[in-house]
Design an enzyme around this catalytic site. Sequence first.
Site, PDB file in Angstrom:
ATOM      1  CG  HIS A   1      33.635  27.972  33.521  1.00 50.39           C
ATOM      2  ND1 HIS A   1      33.879  28.280  34.844  1.00 50.39           N
ATOM      3  CD2 HIS A   1      32.423  27.364  33.499  1.00 50.39           C
ATOM      4  CE1 HIS A   1      32.866  27.873  35.589  1.00 50.39           C
ATOM      5  NE2 HIS A   1      31.972  27.313  34.791  1.00 50.39           N
TER       6      HIS A   1
ATOM      7  CD  GLU B   1      37.120  30.131  33.654  1.00 47.47           C
ATOM      8  OE1 GLU B   1      37.626  29.058  34.049  1.00 47.47           O
ATOM      9  OE2 GLU B   1      36.111  30.634  34.173  1.00 47.47           O
TER      10      GLU B   1
ATOM     11  NE  ARG C   1      30.146  30.605  34.061  1.00 49.41           N
ATOM     12  CZ  ARG C   1      30.880  30.596  35.166  1.00 49.41           C
ATOM     13  NH1 ARG C   1      32.011  31.278  35.212  1.00 49.41           N
ATOM     14  NH2 ARG C   1      30.499  29.911  36.236  1.00 49.41           N
TER      15      ARG C   1
ATOM     16  CG  HIS D   1      37.722  26.785  36.857  1.00 45.03           C
ATOM     17  ND1 HIS D   1      36.631  26.876  36.028  1.00 45.03           N
ATOM     18  CD2 HIS D   1      37.658  25.560  37.427  1.00 45.03           C
ATOM     19  CE1 HIS D   1      35.922  25.743  36.089  1.00 45.03           C
ATOM     20  NE2 HIS D   1      36.536  24.930  36.930  1.00 45.03           N
ATOM     21  CB  SER D   2      41.524  31.900  34.772  1.00 46.15           C
ATOM     22  OG  SER D   2      40.767  32.127  33.603  1.00 46.15           O
TER      23      SER D   2
ATOM     24  CD  GLU E   1      38.555  30.214  39.803  1.00 44.28           C
ATOM     25  OE1 GLU E   1      38.901  30.762  38.722  1.00 44.28           O
ATOM     26  OE2 GLU E   1      37.472  29.621  39.942  1.00 44.28           O
TER      27      GLU E   1
END
Length: 380
Positions: free
Chosen positions: A174, A177, A232, A300-301, A374
Amino acid sequence: MLSSLLALCVASTAFADDSAVVTYDGECVIRADIRSARDLRTLLAIAEEEFSHRIDLGEVDFRVKRARLAALTAAGIRFEMRVPDLAEVVRNERVRLATAAEGGIAGDASWFADFKTIAQINAKLDEWAIAHPSLVSSVTAGASLEGRVVRGIRISSAPMGANVPAVLFDAGQHAREWIGPMTAMFLANALIDGASSNARIARILSTCEIFILPSVNPDGYEHTWTTARLWRKNRRDNGNGTFGVDPNRNWGFQWGRGGASTDPASETYRGTAAFSEPETQSLRDFFYAHPNIVGHMDYHSYSQLVLWPWGYTTTAPLEAPAFDAIADRMRATILANGGQPYIAGQIATTLYIASGSIVDWVYGDRAITSLTIELRDTGT
């Protein structure tokens, strides 16, 4: 009821002139208190995009035009302001990054003082390979839709081609991020430094290979730097005025089930078929080319979570106890070393239903232990 409403989530995908720089003028980020399905319907109709990874009753973050806040108040929806002026935040970040020093030689922590472009990341990968030829070597995982090579490194003191197990860390599926690629690079730096100063790291690197691919969606990442900070997806022209496929809904295991959209305008658009995108094809083929990979981590975040399969169903995998033990140990280690509380659990039950993810494919198709993190923060 609530899950059926997720399909209504308003996408931020740009239509028409997709090359125009997105300024986010007049927008803010709020944390809304969702108390009913009606509240959720109202927010999904008014907001530009949801930012929280899980939409349910309770507190959820949304990107909203300030002119629409009165409508939320009129609807009786309680919210608190998190980012009053999103445009100012994005603008200030651009100015800061444009004036920041390049910073750092190989192993110099100052390089990590701020985010880096894809060109800077790739230059650092080359720098490490040149500075540590017996430990670091360059690897590639195919090319993106726009022809950018997906770059990475192998870190190991074992001879190339040695029959040793491998672990793969990837980030940046993504594009927006940014903490993911920087975390992957920080991990690489720690391993490279530790090879000569930490006996445990040196032992690990002598008996296995570590592959790090810090930006596996380089087109999307570049787009966040040049055009739309909150982009994204990848950069697929869907042919109907919308752009982008979500790489983490495009993987082939249980593709096309819940939590992946058929709408090309959606931020979770799954694509026309499993592995329709060169970015997922290339990374898949990297796994095929390295059958010695026994572990995988996808960064991810945000939300501070340590997650394991499945994402496509709330049914737990047979190896759930082992996954839970690994994830909980990681959670405890993060807390002990960094003081940050993370939550560990299965993707579908801890976060949300998400089919077509890399973690499900790596575990379901390749039988490899696979988790996702995350990263920070929790939207504070």
